[in-house]
Design an enzyme around this catalytic site. Sequence first.
Site, short mmCIF file in Angstrom:
data_model
loop_
_atom_site.label_atom_id
_atom_site.label_comp_id
_atom_site.label_asym_id
_atom_site.label_seq_id
_atom_site.Cartn_x
_atom_site.Cartn_y
_atom_site.Cartn_z
N SER A 1 45.67 30.61 12.87
CA SER A 1 44.86 29.55 12.46
C SER A 1 43.31 30.06 12.30
O SER A 1 42.95 31.16 11.46
CB SER A 1 44.94 28.23 13.28
N LEU A 2 42.45 29.67 13.18
CA LEU A 2 40.89 29.96 12.94
C LEU A 2 41.08 31.41 13.25
O LEU A 2 40.38 32.42 12.68
CB LEU A 2 40.45 29.68 14.19
N GLN B 1 45.22 27.17 3.86
CA GLN B 1 45.65 27.52 5.54
C GLN B 1 45.22 26.25 6.21
O GLN B 1 46.00 25.76 7.19
CB GLN B 1 45.00 28.81 5.78
N GLN C 1 41.81 28.21 17.97
CA GLN C 1 41.09 27.02 18.67
C GLN C 1 42.01 26.66 19.72
O GLN C 1 43.11 26.44 19.44
CB GLN C 1 40.72 26.06 17.85
N ARG D 1 33.85 25.63 8.37
CA ARG D 1 35.22 25.29 8.28
C ARG D 1 35.24 24.12 9.34
O ARG D 1 36.18 23.26 9.45
CB ARG D 1 36.01 26.32 8.63
N HIS E 1 46.23 21.17 10.03
CA HIS E 1 47.39 21.98 9.40
C HIS E 1 48.18 20.82 8.85
O HIS E 1 49.46 20.88 9.06
CB HIS E 1 48.09 22.74 10.33
#
Length: 309
Positions: A90-91, A245, A11, A115, A196
């Site tokens: 991440s994403l 995650q 992102q 999510r 995170h």
Amino acid sequence: MSRIAFLYPGQGAQEMGMAKDFYENSPEARELFDQASEMLDLDLCKLCFEENDLLDKTEYTQAAMVAACLAITGELKKRGLHPDMTAGLSLGEYCAIAAAGGMSDLDAVRTVRARGIFMEHAAPEGTGAMSAILGMENSSVEKVMQEIDGAYIANYNCPGQIVITGEKEAVERAGKALKEAGARKVLPLKVSGPFHSPMMENAGEKLKKVLEEVTLKKPSVPYVTNVTAELVTEKEPIRELLVKQVSSSVRWEQSIRNMIAEGIDTFVEIGPGKTLSSFMKKTDRNVTMYRVGTWEEAETVCSEILKGI
């Protein structure tokens, strides 16, 4: 012979018009966008291709990014370019899993839509923050962060660039302490939440229920998980890793180093922007790096790589 990895951004890389030329030129890309839009009851074409105020909102960004990146991936595979390994920041890890064969493209889009909503609303507005720490070694950042409750390391992006996250006041305290300890710059980030960090654990628990409905498969090629930076070759750990995650550190620099140690020498960043390419320059300049965000780049990169195979 080159060993190839597909890399996917997270992102923040989103941009208006991403994958539009793939939608216009590829029946498969068009089908993915149209099916995903119908499945989500969300017009992804309007979201990705037309000026709007929603693309940068977490609950919309994630589905849009994954749809765009996987539309591009489908065209690369159609042209004969296939990865030996995948990874995503991440994403982007959802794209990596789908590209590796661990879940379907539509399941990846559907899951990240949920999510994004969970992450957007996991912490009350204004209670969390994130900052980029530039010009400081990982071990030095870790040493300072151990002394500050409520602040955590979100991302190990590349040498000299770490992102911290957590409670707003704690992140501000950490930023000051890191500057005093030798950080070149501390840059507060414009984000909608303390991603995170343990403040996202509630989002992870909600995500777990969504993931229980997703059909996972043994990946046809390994992908590298953000949580441990290790290769995943079986379907069993995928669900638990994706839950963790959301609130764990993203070990991107370590992931890249492990991929290189496994023999990957050619990387293809797929999707909008050049974030991962810039990280690679600071991590290892001895590998070959390509970017594919447009139809023209897909033609050029496929031609260059495939002629050497």
